[in-house]
Scaffold this motif. Structure first.
Motif, mmCIF file in Angstrom:
data_model
loop_
_atom_site.group_PDB
_atom_site.id
_atom_site.type_symbol
_atom_site.label_atom_id
_atom_site.label_comp_id
_atom_site.label_asym_id
_atom_site.label_seq_id
_atom_site.Cartn_x
_atom_site.Cartn_y
_atom_site.Cartn_z
ATOM 1 N N UNK A 27 -9.963 -1.743 -2.432
ATOM 2 C CA UNK A 27 -10.861 -1.788 -3.606
ATOM 3 C C UNK A 27 -11.357 -0.372 -3.957
ATOM 4 N N UNK A 28 -11.561 0.460 -2.950
ATOM 5 C CA UNK A 28 -11.962 1.846 -3.196
ATOM 6 C C UNK A 28 -10.924 2.545 -4.096
ATOM 7 N N UNK A 29 -9.650 2.411 -3.720
ATOM 8 C CA UNK A 29 -8.600 3.054 -4.515
ATOM 9 C C UNK A 29 -8.418 2.366 -5.870
ATOM 10 N N UNK A 30 -8.612 1.047 -5.889
ATOM 11 C CA UNK A 30 -8.520 0.334 -7.164
ATOM 12 C C UNK A 30 -9.622 0.807 -8.115
ATOM 13 N N UNK A 31 -10.816 1.031 -7.581
ATOM 14 C CA UNK A 31 -11.916 1.523 -8.409
ATOM 15 C C UNK A 31 -11.576 2.894 -8.990
ATOM 16 N N UNK A 32 -10.966 3.769 -8.183
ATOM 17 C CA UNK A 32 -10.547 5.080 -8.685
ATOM 18 C C UNK A 32 -9.543 4.927 -9.827
ATOM 19 N N UNK A 33 -8.568 4.019 -9.629
ATOM 20 C CA UNK A 33 -7.534 3.816 -10.651
ATOM 21 C C UNK A 33 -8.124 3.262 -11.936
ATOM 22 N N UNK A 34 -9.045 2.302 -11.792
ATOM 23 C CA UNK A 34 -9.669 1.707 -12.979
ATOM 24 C C UNK A 34 -10.488 2.736 -13.737
ATOM 25 N N UNK A 35 -11.205 3.592 -13.012
ATOM 26 C CA UNK A 35 -12.011 4.616 -13.666
ATOM 27 C C UNK A 35 -11.121 5.615 -14.408
ATOM 28 N N UNK A 36 -10.007 5.996 -13.756
ATOM 29 C CA UNK A 36 -9.072 6.920 -14.396
ATOM 30 C C UNK A 36 -8.460 6.296 -15.643
ATOM 31 N N UNK B 127 -4.146 -3.400 -7.415
ATOM 32 C CA UNK B 127 -4.542 -4.812 -7.431
ATOM 33 C C UNK B 127 -3.656 -5.614 -6.475
ATOM 34 N N UNK B 128 -2.383 -5.286 -6.468
ATOM 35 C CA UNK B 128 -1.456 -5.974 -5.550
ATOM 36 C C UNK B 128 -1.862 -5.730 -4.096
ATOM 37 N N UNK B 129 -2.284 -4.514 -3.782
ATOM 38 C CA UNK B 129 -2.700 -4.202 -2.408
ATOM 39 C C UNK B 129 -3.930 -5.026 -2.035
ATOM 40 N N UNK B 130 -4.914 -5.065 -2.937
ATOM 41 C CA UNK B 130 -6.116 -5.867 -2.674
ATOM 42 C C UNK B 130 -5.728 -7.319 -2.430
ATOM 43 N N UNK B 131 -4.900 -7.851 -3.283
ATOM 44 C CA UNK B 131 -4.483 -9.248 -3.170
ATOM 45 C C UNK B 131 -3.706 -9.490 -1.881
ATOM 46 N N UNK B 132 -2.843 -8.541 -1.507
ATOM 47 C CA UNK B 132 -2.010 -8.716 -0.311
ATOM 48 C C UNK B 132 -2.848 -8.739 0.955
ATOM 49 N N UNK B 133 -3.874 -7.905 1.025
ATOM 50 C CA UNK B 133 -4.720 -7.872 2.226
ATOM 51 C C UNK B 133 -5.761 -8.992 2.223
ATOM 52 N N UNK B 134 -5.862 -9.714 1.126
ATOM 53 C CA UNK B 134 -6.904 -10.725 1.008
ATOM 54 C C UNK B 134 -6.560 -12.029 1.738
ATOM 55 N N UNK B 135 -5.624 -11.971 2.711
ATOM 56 C CA UNK B 135 -5.383 -13.145 3.561
ATOM 57 C C UNK B 135 -6.490 -13.278 4.597
ATOM 58 N N UNK B 136 -7.390 -12.282 4.646
ATOM 59 C CA UNK B 136 -8.492 -12.315 5.593
ATOM 60 C C UNK B 136 -8.796 -10.977 6.219
ATOM 61 N N UNK C 66 0.831 -1.203 0.000
ATOM 62 C CA UNK C 66 0.000 0.000 0.000
ATOM 63 C C UNK C 66 0.867 1.254 0.000
ATOM 64 N N UNK C 67 2.013 1.223 0.705
ATOM 65 C CA UNK C 67 2.919 2.374 0.692
ATOM 66 C C UNK C 67 3.311 2.720 -0.742
ATOM 67 N N UNK C 68 3.679 1.705 -1.518
ATOM 68 C CA UNK C 68 4.094 1.960 -2.901
ATOM 69 C C UNK C 68 2.941 2.540 -3.716
ATOM 70 N N UNK C 69 1.744 1.991 -3.551
ATOM 71 C CA UNK C 69 0.592 2.483 -4.315
ATOM 72 C C UNK C 69 0.231 3.904 -3.897
ATOM 73 N N UNK C 70 0.293 4.180 -2.586
ATOM 74 C CA UNK C 70 -0.019 5.531 -2.104
ATOM 75 C C UNK C 70 1.021 6.537 -2.590
ATOM 76 N N UNK C 71 2.289 6.117 -2.640
ATOM 77 C CA UNK C 71 3.344 7.028 -3.106
ATOM 78 C C UNK C 71 3.059 7.463 -4.545
ATOM 79 N N UNK C 72 2.654 6.524 -5.382
ATOM 80 C CA UNK C 72 2.312 6.869 -6.770
ATOM 81 C C UNK C 72 1.066 7.756 -6.806
#
Length: 925
Positions: free
Chosen positions: A794-803, A776-785, A758-764
């Motif tokens: 997913x909120x930020x992923x949705x923003x990225x996908x829309x952009x 997507x990597x952040x979503x997958x990484x937190x998906x251990x439960x 998430x740090x890397x994604x937030x930095x970008x």
């Protein structure tokens, strides 16, 4: 004592309010102070009657003048005098049952005081509603003072009212109760009642309730009593008996004594040496009178109101009377009477008191040692330490001291040091241990306590000496286990595995199970950090397999077992082990011990991460907000996870109580990190960034905690629209991933790796790049439960996908995030998603749908952030980048980055086109 209460209606009404609040489910504490004889006991007697009328169980215990000699005396007194139902309930708790008559104290299995405190909480919960009155706190022993503090902080939603009384005129500047009262009076659950002198009119009314008196006598009593009801009673009694009225209360009291027969005075003097209360048979033996004569004499004393019948014995009507009689004794008379009581008593603490007062130093030494051992078994380490120190102080003055004590001076001093540490005074323990010959056992404990006080280098040195001087396998095993522990986070951490392995081999050969478990847990922590999680699980499984006989060690094993499962994302296994540990803590009265508390907050985190938020909120409700100590503050901080995420009203109040503890690194990390998220959800990214920087400043480079802090800090920078400091935050996080706190790359569990992603994604994002692959990597990484963090990602992923122009995929992620936020009742996240959905014109419930007048099928806003919307509106007004920067208080360079992002998202080439596109999409409304 007469039947009417005069002049105390306001004070009684305040106490009754506390009582009624307890009846309604909000526990309360009241501290009643005043000079001797001012009416504290009379007031609490009235409160007891009110409590019984409301259906309360009542426990009343009294402290004694012996001070720290008798641990938990008021608790034992209260239980002995309790109703049968309460006594039976107490007997079901072994730690409380041993305070009852005829019950033996159990051998210690560790954490005895914490078990006793926990057992009392359990009893109060079992028999609530309860009024627990502790009288004469100015005489309280250290353990009773600790118990009062514990109850004042821990009882919150129980139907429990605790009342303590104390003499203000006895509290000299260095009295140990002064600091306790100052601490407790700061708590909002504690009510302070100070009883002052009665006014002249109230005193006249009070004297009138005692009997008939003429106007001259009434005036004389009122002027002499100075508002003190007890003094007034004594003046009234002396006047009624036709006596002259001497100056001073002590002289007045003794004038009442001197009208007794010679035998009566002799019995009363013996009773004064016994203390406030004395058993009938014991008093008769010491008096030396034949039974028939003794009974006549006692009847005379009772009829004159000097003693009152109390159970199977007698008590002075007031402590002031006992003190006056005792003070009037001649030195030789006092010594002889103390010696007489010592010949008849068997309780070690009382024996020690009477032997010492009777100048029998040998008897005092032997009894002090035995009293210390009994206090150990009862879970009163402070009193045990005090008794042992008293014996050590007598040692050089008593021939054959070792024979009387049953052990040598060094062994007794070692025991005293251990008790000092168990009572929380590690510094005192270290001082005492350093004065002893450096045997292996002494050096091992010294190393352990030094490590606990963060004196790591000294701890390592002491551990080395312990290993070198060990003369038997069990001592060597314990020394090696402690040595390995001291090395764990030091520059010599690479030695831990070899040292732990040697400790295990030695412990198993010698049968030192405690040393074996300690070495297993140290080694498990070491190999886990090195990345060998499978082996860490195996080691902790072995440590938890069977009991060590040491409850602290057993709970520590279960905590680390659950923790390792949790940190590897194995939430179901972690929950199972944590529940087992919590059951053990509850059954042994250790719910509030260090590891009992740790297990409960770990269980809370498991609920939180797994998305079981109603259960998490229920557990968090037991983490009191009104904190006064650092451990309480850290525990309270955990509740902020759920309170911030659900935006509960309790957040601000809890933070206000936690603020004084922000100088502590862990308390700051927990509470300020969540305060930062709270600020972000409420539109204050600058405050959030301030919290993040304050938390990171003292943190060791490479600490994994920097990952979460850096991610929150970058979120704040994105909201502020500035890149300043973003590179530093990312660099700080990368150190945690690549080198860790020891300078070598350590193992990060699933959650740590997810925060790093998430740090890397937030930095970008801070730099204006909404990178779909990174989110997507952040979503997958937190998906251990980690249900909540998946939704936030997913909120930020949705923003990225829309952009990026993938509107359908964006809405899919948005739908999934909204579904989770709704189920969790994560109000801030849900609101943020609704706002994003409105701007994006997503369909579906709450998505904003189609605005009135908007052309069907018109494109959405392209995923502009809140800050970008502000910028595009100012662009449409015709402002330059410099003017926008001044308007929004951000850097001109940052405005340029926002404008570039806007052009890309709206798929236009110029500022004019951007303004037109924004107007067409309804973004300028």
């Amino acid at each position: 004592m007469n039947g009417l209460l005069v002049g105390r209606s306001a004070e009684l009404a305040g106490l009754v309010r506390v009582l009624q609040s307890a009846a309604d489910g909000t526990a309360g504490v009241a501290l009643v102070g005043g000079d001797a004889g001012i009416g504290k006991t009379r007031l609490t007697t009235e409160l007891v009657a009110a409590a019984r009328e409301r259906g309360f169980h009542v426990l009343v215990g009294q402290c004694a003048e012996l001070g720290d000699a008798l641990p938990y005396l008021p608790l034992a007194d209260a239980l002995r005098g309790a109703e049968p139902a309460v006594r039976d309930a107490a007997a079901a708790h072994p730690m409380l049952g041993q305070l009852l008559p005829g019950m033996e104290s159990a051998p210690s299995t560790g954490l005895t005081q914490q078990r006793l405190f926990g057992s009392l909480l359990g009893l109060l919960a079992d028999v609530q509603p309860v009024l627990f009155v502790i009288e004469d706190l100015h005489w309280a022993d250290r353990s009773t003072r600790d118990l009062l503090v514990f109850l004042s902080r821990m009882v919150q939603s129980e139907r429990v009212c605790v009342v303590g009384t104390y003499r203000t005129d006895d509290l000299h500047r260095r009295h140990p109760l002064r600091s306790v009262l100052a601490e407790l009076k700061r708590l909002p659950t504690v009510m302070s009642v100070e009883l002052g002198p009665l006014a002249s009119g109230e005193m006249s009314d009070y004297i009138a309730t005692l009997g008939e008196v003429d106007a001259q006598g009434l005036g004389l009593i009122v002027s002499r009593a100075e508002g003190n009801p007890f003094y007034a009673e004594e003046l009234f009694a002396a006047m009624a008996e036709g006596d002259s009225l001497p100056d001073g209360l002590a002289s007045l009291l003794m004038s009442r004594v001197e009208v007794l027969s010679e035998a009566g005075q002799r019995v009363l003097r013996a009773a004064a040496v016994a203390g406030r209360r004395v058993e009938d048979e014991l008093l008769r033996e010491v008096s030396g009178l034949p039974p028939a004569e003794f009974e006549e004499v006692v009847r005379e004393i009772v009829s004159r109101g000097l003693l009152r019948v109390d159970g199977y014995g007698y008590a002075f009507r007031h402590a002031l009377l006992q003190e006056a009689v005792y003070t009037d004794l001649l030195p030789g008379e006092r010594t002889r009477l103390h010696a007489a009581f010592a010949r008849l008593l068997t309780a070690p603490a009382e024996l020690a008191h009477h032997h010492l007062a009777g100048h029998d130093l040998a008897g005092a030494l032997a009894a002090s040692v035995e009293a210390g051992r009994l206090a150990e078994r009862l879970g009163a380490p402070a009193e045990a330490h005090s008794h042992y120190d008293q014996a050590l102080g007598l040692w050089e003055r008593v021939p054959d001291a070792a024979e009387l004590a049953g052990e040598g001076r060094a062994e007794l001093a070692f025991r005293s040091a251990v008790m000092a540490a168990d009572s929380g005074d590690n510094h005192r323990a270290v001082t005492q241990l350093r004065a002893l010959p450096p045997t292996s056992e002494v050096s091992e404990r010294l190393a352990y306590y030094l490590y606990e006080t963060d004196e790591d280098e000294s701890a390592i040195g002491a551990a080395e000496r312990a290993v070198e001087s060990a003369d038997d396998p069990a001592a060597l095993a314990r020394a090696l286990a402690t040595y390995a522990r001291t090395l764990l986070w030091s520059p010599r951490h690479h030695e831990v595995e070899a040292m732990s392995s040697r400790a295990l081999e030695t412990a198993r050969a010698s049968g030192a199970r405690d040393a074996e478990v300690g070495a297993l847990l140290t080694l498990a922590t070491y190999v886990e950090h090195r990345g060998d999680v499978t082996r860490a699980h195996e080691l902790v499984d072995t440590a938890s397999a069977e009991s060590t006989g040491d409850l602290a060690m057993d709970l520590r094993a279960r905590f680390h077992h659950a923790r390792i499962h949790y940190e590897q994302g194995l939430l179901a296994h972690a929950a199972e082990v944590a529940d087992d540990g919590i059951r053990m803590a509850s059954e042994t009265g250790l719910k509030w011990s260090t590891y009992g508390t740790d297990l409960r907050f770990l269980r809370f985190l498991i609920h939180y991460v797994a998305g079981e938020w109603d259960q998490a909120e229920s557990v968090a409700a037991g983490f009191g907000a009104r904190v006064g100590t650092l451990p309480e503050a850290i525990l309270s901080s955990f509740a902020l996870f759920i309170e911030v995420a659900r935006d509960l009203p309790a957040v601000e109040g809890r933070l206000s109580w936690l603020r004084p503890f922000w100088s502590d690194e862990l308390a700051s990390y927990m509470s300020r990190g969540l305060a930062a998220e709270h600020a972000l959800w409420h539109g204050d990214p600058a405050a959030a960034l301030g919290h993040v920087r304050a938390v990171l400043a003292p943190m060791v480079e490479g600490d994994a905690g920097a990952l979460r802090m850096a991610a929150i800090g970058l979120w704040a920078l994105a909201e502020l629209g500035t890149t300043e400091g973003a590179d530093d935050l990312r660099a700080r996080a990368r150190v945690s991933v690549e080198t860790g706190p020891t300078g070598e790359r350590g193992h990060l569990g699933p959650e740590g790796l997810a925060w790093a992603a998430r740090v890397e994604a937030e930095w970008h994002r801070v730099h204006g790049r909404l990178d779909v692959d990174l989110w997507r990597e952040v979503v997958s990484a937190f998906d251990f439960g980690f249900v909540y963090e998946v939704a936030r990602a997913r909120w930020r992923l949705a923003e990225a996908l829309l952009a990026a122009g993938d509107r359908d995929a964006a809405q899919t992620e948005w739908d999934l995030a909204r579904e989770t936020a709704g189920k969790l009742r994560a109000v801030p996240l849900e609101n943020a998603l609704l706002e994003f959905g409105r701007r994006a014109r997503f369909g579906g419930p709450g998505g904003g749908g189609q605005r009135h007048g908007q052309r069907h099928g018109a494109p959405g806003d392209g995923g502009l952030t809140a800050r970008e919307l502000e910028v595009v509106r100012l662009v449409a007004e015709g402002l330059t980048n410099r003017e926008i920067a001044e308007r929004l208080f951000i850097a001109q360079k940052t405005v340029s980055v926002h404008v570039s992002n806007i052009l890309g998202k709206l798929e236009v080439a110029t500022r004019t086109q951007a303004a037109a596109a924004a107007r067409q999409r309804g973004l300028l409304e």
